[in-house]
Design an enzyme around this catalytic site. Structure first.
Site, PDB file in Angstrom:
ATOM      1  N   LYS A  46      -5.214  16.676   3.720  1.00 41.06           N
ATOM      2  CA  LYS A  46      -4.537  15.824   2.722  1.00 41.06           C
ATOM      3  C   LYS A  46      -4.476  14.392   3.256  1.00 41.06           C
ATOM      4  O   LYS A  46      -4.700  14.154   4.458  1.00 41.06           O
ATOM      5  CB  LYS A  46      -3.136  16.369   2.442  1.00 41.06           C
ATOM      6  CG  LYS A  46      -2.198  16.290   3.634  1.00 41.06           C
ATOM      7  CD  LYS A  46      -0.918  17.108   3.426  1.00 41.06           C
ATOM      8  CE  LYS A  46      -0.020  16.994   4.635  1.00 41.06           C
ATOM      9  NZ  LYS A  46       1.075  17.971   4.622  1.00 41.06           N
ATOM     10  N   TYR A 281       3.338 -17.341   8.465  1.00 42.37           N
ATOM     11  CA  TYR A 281       4.333 -17.398   7.392  1.00 42.37           C
ATOM     12  C   TYR A 281       5.753 -17.317   7.943  1.00 42.37           C
ATOM     13  O   TYR A 281       6.021 -16.549   8.868  1.00 42.37           O
ATOM     14  CB  TYR A 281       4.164 -16.198   6.459  1.00 42.37           C
ATOM     15  CG  TYR A 281       2.976 -16.260   5.539  1.00 42.37           C
ATOM     16  CD1 TYR A 281       2.644 -17.418   4.845  1.00 42.37           C
ATOM     17  CD2 TYR A 281       2.202 -15.119   5.332  1.00 42.37           C
ATOM     18  CE1 TYR A 281       1.559 -17.437   3.974  1.00 42.37           C
ATOM     19  CE2 TYR A 281       1.129 -15.127   4.463  1.00 42.37           C
ATOM     20  CZ  TYR A 281       0.812 -16.294   3.791  1.00 42.37           C
ATOM     21  OH  TYR A 281      -0.255 -16.302   2.936  1.00 42.37           O
ATOM     22  N   MET A 329      -1.200 -10.020   4.503  1.00 42.97           N
ATOM     23  CA  MET A 329      -1.898  -8.987   3.732  1.00 42.97           C
ATOM     24  C   MET A 329      -3.259  -8.666   4.350  1.00 42.97           C
ATOM     25  O   MET A 329      -3.630  -7.499   4.478  1.00 42.97           O
ATOM     26  CB  MET A 329      -2.058  -9.459   2.286  1.00 42.97           C
ATOM     27  CG  MET A 329      -2.585  -8.383   1.366  1.00 42.97           C
ATOM     28  SD  MET A 329      -2.831  -8.988  -0.310  1.00 42.97           S
ATOM     29  CE  MET A 329      -1.158  -9.122  -0.895  1.00 42.97           C
TER      30      MET A 329
HETATM   31  C1  LIG Z   1       1.113  18.711   5.835  1.00 42.93           C
HETATM   32  C2  LIG Z   1       1.429  20.138   5.880  1.00 42.93           C
HETATM   33  C3  LIG Z   1       1.084  20.917   7.010  1.00 42.93           C
HETATM   34  C4  LIG Z   1       0.497  20.329   8.276  1.00 42.93           C
HETATM   35  O1  LIG Z   1       1.545  19.818   9.066  1.00 42.93           O
HETATM   36  P1  LIG Z   1       1.259  19.194  10.520  1.00 42.93           P
HETATM   37  O2  LIG Z   1       2.603  18.946  11.072  1.00 42.93           O
HETATM   38  O3  LIG Z   1       0.490  17.944  10.283  1.00 42.93           O
HETATM   39  O4  LIG Z   1       0.465  20.190  11.267  1.00 42.93           O
HETATM   40  C5  LIG Z   1       1.310  22.277   6.936  1.00 42.93           C
HETATM   41  N1  LIG Z   1       1.869  22.842   5.846  1.00 42.93           N
HETATM   42  C6  LIG Z   1       2.226  22.114   4.764  1.00 42.93           C
HETATM   43  C7  LIG Z   1       2.834  22.794   3.596  1.00 42.93           C
HETATM   44  C8  LIG Z   1       2.035  20.748   4.750  1.00 42.93           C
HETATM   45  O5  LIG Z   1       2.406  20.029   3.683  1.00 42.93           O
END
Ligand SMILES: *Cc1c(COP(=O)(O)O)cnc(C)c1O
Length: 404
Positions: A46, A281, A329
């Site tokens: 993800k 800035y 930015m």
């Molecule tokens: C992101 C996530 C993981 C992985 O977690 P880590 O701490 O990065 O290993 C596992 N299970 C779920 C449901 C997650 O959302």
């Protein structure tokens, strides 16, 4: 010599991310060794594979893992587009209007409510297919998860429907990274164990039970069950100092996680500014001595947090160069007065190692009062990712350019 330089894709880039594929594979093998034989490895990709780049990571690790996990349906498309045809878990809610795509992708959704389960069943029956579902249960995190009533209704539905099949049973720990006291995690595990037993007694067979993220897999081996969902550890980053301490306390050795990602840029202008001059800035920095400044062509739109203004340093010529004034930015300024002889377009390390110095995601997170997860997840998708494979000690390994 000239030719090989011309072929180096980095020559054309002002900011890029390099991935050490060997480190990634090393980390996955480390988790293989540390988890029980029957435990499958699901790599969580993800948030653009924690900023590493979903496509290159899926391509590089497909032969090392048993499944991939994503949060959204769009990420599920990206995993399939990268060529993965094996098990693919979606951990977040999919909009009902897009549920058809779950079938088309042969993805496995995570479900926590009866309404969505009914909807998917109707859809699968219409398409004469079966959707393999993971039921996520509430054990104390009170985020996504089916409570006892919902769980009972969903199990009853699974038992009598043909469009959906119960393939997995999962939960997620609330308090495992933040502490060395695993009392709450053990309470959650106890609740999960009771639910898993009930599910089995109700006649559901071969259900894949999975609860462990990185910290759980490292510190509480009994959480590993049939599959672990690995994120940050696979990328070579410790979830927290507490996890590192708990893991070392277990003392089973073999805890050498290797960071996979480094982020580099180049100096786009070098200049001297006089004593008393203001920098950037808001005039937040005023030079107390004549200062040699380097202009870097990256900023908060690339994922270099503005909160690091006046706090961070970068690596130039193997030395620390403090960030001066406000991070903009697209531009960041740093003090290279003591960095020796430098030239325009000289390489600068924002995250990673140079010479004897290293800036880890953990340190950058501490500077920004956040966690390494956020630093990585916010690295901009537009920065090109380059793969480094089979590095020869003392020499740069060849780089293959990947699409950003
Ligand atoms: C992101 C996530 C993981 C992985 O977690 P880590 O701490 O990065 O290993 C596992 N299970 C779920 C449901 C997650 O959302």
């Amino acid at each position: 010599m000239l030719e090989s330089l011309a072929m180096d894709p980095r020559a054309q880039l002002l900011s890029w991310i390099e991935l050490d594929v060997d480190a990634l594979k090393h980390n996955l093998r480390l988790f293989r060794q540390r988890t029980p034989e029957r435990t499958r490895l699901l790599l969580v990709v993800k948030a653009n594979a924690y900023g590493h780049g979903l496509e290159p990571v899926v391509r590089a690790t497909g032969s090392e893992v048993d499944a991939f996990g994503v949060h959204t349906i769009d990420e599920a498309h990206a995993v399939r587009d990268a060529g993965w045809s094996g098990p693919l878990l979606i951990m977040g809610h999919v909009a009902h209007a897009r549920a058809e795509e779950i079938c088309a992708l042969a993805a496995e959704p995570t479900l926590f409510d009866l309404a969505t389960l009914r909807r998917l069943d109707a859809l699968a029956l219409r398409r004469r297919t079966t959707i393999h579902c993971h039921l996520k249960v509430e054990t104390g995190t009170h985020r996504q998860g089916a409570d006892a009533d919902e769980l009972a209704a969903m199990l009853a539905f699974f038992a009598q429907s043909n469009g959906v099949r119960l393939k997995g049973l999962s939960t997620h720990f609330a308090n495992i990274e933040d502490t060395t006291d695993h009392g709450y995690a053990k309470l959650q595990l106890e609740r999960f164990r009771a639910i898993a037993t009930e599910v089995e007694e109700r006649g559901f067979r071969d259900v894949i039970r999975h609860t462990a993220c990185t910290a759980a897999a490292l510190t509480l081996p009994e959480t590993c069950y049939d599959m672990v969902r690995l994120g940050i550890g696979a990328y070579g980053i410790w979830p927290s100092r507490e996890t590192l301490a708990s893991t070392r306390a277990l003392d089973c050795g073999n805890d050498d996680l290797r960071p996979v990602l480094s982020w580099r840029t180049r100096i786009t202008q070098l200049k001297w500014v006089p004593k008393g001059a203001y920098v950037g800035y808001g005039l937040t920095h005023r030079c107390t001595h004549a200062t040699r400044l380097a202009v870097l062509p990256i900023g908060y739109s690339d994922g270099y947090p503005r909160a690091l203004s006046g706090v961070a340093h970068v690596l130039v010529g193997g030395r620390r160069a403090p960030v001066l004034g406000r991070i903009c930015m697209n531009i960041t300024l740093c003090d290279v007065t003591d960095c020796g002889e430098l030239h325009l377009e000289e390489e600068v390390v924002l995250l990673g190692a140079q010479g004897d110095e290293t800036i880890g995601a953990e340190r950058m997170a501490a500077w920004g009062a956040t966690i390494p997860y956020e630093i990585l997840a916010r690295l901009a998708a537009h920065t090109p990712r380059l793969l480094r494979e089979n590095p020869v000690p003392g020499r740069d390994a060849p780089l293959n350019e990947m699409a950003p």
